[in-house]
Scaffold this motif. Structure first.
Motif, PDB file in Angstrom:
ATOM      1  N   GLU A 123      59.691  11.638  74.999  1.00  0.00           N
ATOM      2  CA  GLU A 123      58.961  11.881  73.757  1.00  0.00           C
ATOM      3  C   GLU A 123      57.903  10.821  73.511  1.00  0.00           C
ATOM      4  O   GLU A 123      56.826  11.103  72.985  1.00  0.00           O
ATOM      5  N   LEU A 124      58.205   9.597  73.892  1.00  0.00           N
ATOM      6  CA  LEU A 124      57.240   8.523  73.698  1.00  0.00           C
ATOM      7  C   LEU A 124      55.975   8.750  74.521  1.00  0.00           C
ATOM      8  O   LEU A 124      54.867   8.601  74.024  1.00  0.00           O
ATOM      9  N   SER A 125      56.158   9.125  75.769  1.00  0.00           N
ATOM     10  CA  SER A 125      54.968   9.288  76.606  1.00  0.00           C
ATOM     11  C   SER A 125      54.171  10.516  76.185  1.00  0.00           C
ATOM     12  O   SER A 125      52.944  10.522  76.214  1.00  0.00           O
ATOM     13  N   GLN A 126      54.903  11.544  75.742  1.00  0.00           N
ATOM     14  CA  GLN A 126      54.203  12.725  75.270  1.00  0.00           C
ATOM     15  C   GLN A 126      53.417  12.421  73.986  1.00  0.00           C
ATOM     16  O   GLN A 126      52.289  12.889  73.811  1.00  0.00           O
ATOM     17  N   PHE A 127      54.030  11.626  73.149  1.00  0.00           N
ATOM     18  CA  PHE A 127      53.362  11.242  71.896  1.00  0.00           C
ATOM     19  C   PHE A 127      52.084  10.461  72.196  1.00  0.00           C
ATOM     20  O   PHE A 127      51.021  10.728  71.637  1.00  0.00           O
ATOM     21  N   ASP A 128      52.197   9.516  73.107  1.00  0.00           N
ATOM     22  CA  ASP A 128      51.023   8.737  73.500  1.00  0.00           C
ATOM     23  C   ASP A 128      49.904   9.633  73.999  1.00  0.00           C
ATOM     24  O   ASP A 128      48.734   9.455  73.650  1.00  0.00           O
ATOM     25  N   GLU A 129      50.286  10.583  74.812  1.00  0.00           N
ATOM     26  CA  GLU A 129      49.276  11.470  75.395  1.00  0.00           C
ATOM     27  C   GLU A 129      48.564  12.276  74.315  1.00  0.00           C
ATOM     28  O   GLU A 129      47.342  12.419  74.330  1.00  0.00           O
ATOM     29  N   ILE A 130      49.363  12.793  73.381  1.00  0.00           N
ATOM     30  CA  ILE A 130      48.769  13.614  72.331  1.00  0.00           C
ATOM     31  C   ILE A 130      47.880  12.788  71.414  1.00  0.00           C
ATOM     32  O   ILE A 130      46.785  13.200  71.042  1.00  0.00           O
TER      33      ILE A 130
END
Lengths: 109, 109
Positions: free
Chosen positions: B91-98
């Motif tokens: 979730e952290l990496s996805q959040f960063d990407e978004i």
DNA sequence: CTTTCACCAATAGAGTATCTATGGATAGAC
DNA sequence: GTCTATCCATAGATACTCTATTGGTGAAAG
């Protein structure tokens, strides 16, 4: 199970308003612009986009007008109103504040 | 009207998991921690928190255990599982990407 | 000793935002 | 003439969060 998350809920209106700030545009163009600028990370589905545009119309944040595109097609152009401009700046600063807060939590938690 | 937005929808699970990564904690403590770290910008309502914890339990991302607090009170302590740790990093990496994608749109639109 | 406050848990119901799925329609390319 | 990209829009389902409420206890204040 977890949300699919083509985009962060609550950010769509802001992205649309910001896109329209540059120039009036039709729905398809708005979606295309967001997708392109985000390097395909953010995909605005039509089923999200058009309801969102209806909301923005109702709020008076955008106005719509039927025109012809450069490729000779009928299209509904949306443009930002003065109220929309104000709303956008409000949403932008609120977004910044929330992201800053989340960042603090993620770094210290 | 516009959403009230105590926090960005879709980010609550991540914030909870991240908070629990530091140490097991009870619901009240999780909410307090997030509120404090965010300088009162993010307020996790109990009606959001406990349903979220139930979701996380169901997914197997956290486990719960009744214990006594330092102030001698019964409380349900939640702790991160291995699967939860994995989910968090996802979730952290996805959040960063978004967020990076949104930033690109906001800067170029 | 009793009242009040901070602590602690959880659910029901409503509201809102987004997605999936669908249904049209037309211009231009091949 | 058919296919692809361009364009509009809605219905229904789903997911997440909020409001409102209920219920309870330890400890400190008076």
């Amino acid at each position: 199970m977890t949300r699919k998350a083509d985009l962060l809920p609550g950010t769509l209106d802001m992205l649309i308003l910001k896109t329209l700030k540059r120039a009036p545009l039709h729905g398809y163009g708005i979606a295309f612009s967001i997708k392109t600028l985000s390097h395909d990370v953010l995909t605005v589905e039509e089923g999200s986009l058009y309801p969102a545009l209806q909301r923005l119309l109702l709020q008076g944040w955008v106005k719509a007008e039927w025109k012809m595109t450069e490729t000779n097609r009928r299209a509904r152009y949306y443009r930002l109103t003065a109220a929309g401009r104000k709303q956008l700046s409000h949403e932008l600063s609120q977004f910044d504040e929330i992201i800053a807060a989340i960042t603090r939590v993620l770094q210290n938690a």
